[in-house]
Scaffold this motif. Structure first.
Motif, PDB file in Angstrom:
ATOM      1  N   SER A 189       0.889  -1.448  -0.026  1.00 39.93           N
ATOM      2  CA  SER A 189       0.010  -0.245   0.028  1.00 39.93           C
ATOM      3  C   SER A 189       0.825   1.417  -0.086  1.00 39.93           C
ATOM      4  CB  SER A 189      -0.618   0.334   1.362  1.00 39.93           C
ATOM      5  OG  SER A 189      -0.460  -0.139   2.008  1.00 39.93           O
ATOM      6  N   ASP A 190       1.415   1.134   0.939  1.00 41.93           N
ATOM      7  CA  ASP A 190       2.727   2.049   1.107  1.00 41.93           C
ATOM      8  C   ASP A 190       3.090   2.334  -0.624  1.00 41.93           C
ATOM      9  OD1 ASP A 190       2.362   2.974   3.308  1.00 41.93           O
ATOM     10  OD2 ASP A 190       4.692   2.357   4.175  1.00 41.93           O
ATOM     11  N   GLY A 191       4.066   1.733  -1.571  1.00 42.80           N
ATOM     12  CA  GLY A 191       4.724   1.887  -2.684  1.00 42.80           C
ATOM     13  C   GLY A 191       3.762   2.355  -3.669  1.00 42.80           C
ATOM     14  N   ILE A 192       2.946   1.723  -3.594  1.00 39.93           N
ATOM     15  CA  ILE A 192       1.458   3.076  -4.361  1.00 39.93           C
ATOM     16  C   ILE A 192       0.807   3.883  -4.067  1.00 39.93           C
ATOM     17  CG2 ILE A 192      -0.912   2.216  -5.634  1.00 39.93           C
ATOM     18  CD1 ILE A 192      -0.829  -0.563  -5.267  1.00 39.93           C
ATOM     19  N   ALA A 193       0.861   4.179  -2.556  1.00 39.38           N
ATOM     20  CA  ALA A 193       0.153   5.631  -2.428  1.00 39.38           C
ATOM     21  C   ALA A 193       1.332   6.916  -2.494  1.00 39.38           C
ATOM     22  CB  ALA A 193      -0.004   5.237  -1.238  1.00 39.38           C
ATOM     23  N   GLN A 194       2.829   6.424  -2.704  1.00 34.52           N
ATOM     24  CA  GLN A 194       3.929   7.222  -3.059  1.00 34.52           C
ATOM     25  C   GLN A 194       3.789   7.235  -4.087  1.00 34.52           C
ATOM     26  OE1 GLN A 194       6.263   8.235  -0.815  1.00 34.52           O
ATOM     27  NE2 GLN A 194       4.605   8.038   1.197  1.00 34.52           N
ATOM     28  N   LEU A 195       3.751   6.613  -5.444  1.00 38.74           N
ATOM     29  CA  LEU A 195       4.146   6.320  -6.430  1.00 38.74           C
ATOM     30  C   LEU A 195       2.289   7.357  -7.479  1.00 38.74           C
ATOM     31  CD1 LEU A 195       6.018   3.295  -7.439  1.00 38.74           C
ATOM     32  CD2 LEU A 195       6.706   5.648  -7.248  1.00 38.74           C
ATOM     33  N   LEU A 196       1.499   6.888  -7.167  1.00 37.34           N
ATOM     34  CA  LEU A 196       0.096   6.752  -7.818  1.00 37.34           C
ATOM     35  C   LEU A 196      -0.223   7.741  -6.680  1.00 37.34           C
ATOM     36  CD1 LEU A 196      -0.787   3.477  -9.116  1.00 37.34           C
ATOM     37  CD2 LEU A 196       0.235   5.996 -10.115  1.00 37.34           C
ATOM     38  N   GLY A 197      -0.809   8.280  -5.512  1.00 39.90           N
ATOM     39  CA  GLY A 197      -1.574   9.582  -4.555  1.00 39.90           C
ATOM     40  C   GLY A 197      -2.248   8.477  -3.560  1.00 39.90           C
ATOM     41  N   SER A 198      -3.261   8.669  -3.424  1.00 35.29           N
ATOM     42  CA  SER A 198      -4.092   8.436  -1.635  1.00 35.29           C
ATOM     43  C   SER A 198      -5.691   8.246  -2.486  1.00 35.29           C
ATOM     44  CB  SER A 198      -3.758   8.166  -0.367  1.00 35.29           C
ATOM     45  OG  SER A 198      -4.273   9.692  -0.250  1.00 35.29           O
ATOM     46  N   GLY A 199      -5.712   8.472  -4.124  1.00 38.85           N
ATOM     47  CA  GLY A 199      -6.765   8.964  -4.356  1.00 38.85           C
ATOM     48  C   GLY A 199      -6.932   8.970  -5.975  1.00 38.85           C
ATOM     49  N   LEU A 200      -7.631   8.218  -6.131  1.00 37.28           N
ATOM     50  CA  LEU A 200      -8.629   7.934  -7.952  1.00 37.28           C
ATOM     51  C   LEU A 200      -8.954   9.180  -8.521  1.00 37.28           C
ATOM     52  CD1 LEU A 200      -7.132   6.511 -10.684  1.00 37.28           C
ATOM     53  CD2 LEU A 200      -8.986   4.654 -10.301  1.00 37.28           C
TER      54      LEU A 200
END
Length: 206
Positions: A189-200
């Motif tokens: 979850s940290d990897g995705i949040a750091q690269l793409l953000g925490s919302g779509l």
């Protein structure tokens, strides 16, 4: 979602799991891309022991607004052992891949995190501390739209023998914290949040 568990472990996934739809992951072939960013994320265990969570480090990269999980190392080590493993993993993905070095090695500033950051710094490995302000379930819900939209890539099993256990853990993750382990989930979850953000938003998938 019981097929994966039956195939790899001959046991059903605990009720309440399947929050993360692993069928939504796309597979990559491991080829280097002109990465826009490359980071390391990790989850740290409290102490070495059979009943404790594992130490985990994952390597993530971003390309064309997609997140790619490239590599992972996982084990039950003492803190000094983990520091040595982390330094080798950093070197593998940074100094040995100078074209696309690691931009950030992210570690949570809680528990053993500060001590690990200091020890790695003494070995010449730069780190960046983060503070997780949301609970695990909320952090997963924040990044699920990226997974469900096909924006997250993982290695093929033949290229990464740790993938079956990784998918098992993600499949078994529950909102009510009744799952056995979530160390890989935290780093994920940290990897995705750091690269793409925490919302779509809809603009992210157009």
């Amino acid at each position: 979602r019981y097929v994966l568990a039956s195939q790899y472990q001959q046991e059903p996934i605990a009720l309440g799991g399947n929050l993360i739809q692993i069928d939504s992951f796309r597979k990559h072939d491991g080829k280097l891309q002109p990465w826009e960013d490359k980071i390391l994320t990790c989850d740290t265990a409290i102490k070495k022991g059979q009943g404790n969570d594992y130490y985990v480090i994952q390597c993530w990269a971003k390309f064309a607004n997609k997140a790619y999980l490239l590599d992972q190392v996982r084990g039950k080590w003492t803190l000094p052992e983990f520091v040595r493993v982390a330094a080798v993993f950093y070197k593998k993905h940074c100094t040995e891949q100078t074209e696309f070095p690691v931009s950030r090695f992210i570690i949570e500033e809680a528990g053993s995190g500060p001590g690990i950051m200091q020890a790695l710094g003494e070995l010449g490995v730069p780190t960046e501390g983060i503070t997780r302000v949301k609970d695990k379930g909320s952090r997963i819900n924040d990044i699920l739209p990226f997974v469900d939209s096909g924006m997250v890539f993982i290695p093929k099993e033949e290229d990464a023998p740790w993938i079956p256990e990784f998918l098992m853990e993600l499949s078994a993750f529950t909102q009510d914290d009744t799952h056995e382990h979530d160390d890989q989930v935290d780093a994920f979850s940290d990897g995705i949040a750091q690269l793409l953000g925490s919302g779509l938003s809809i603009l992210d998938v157009l």
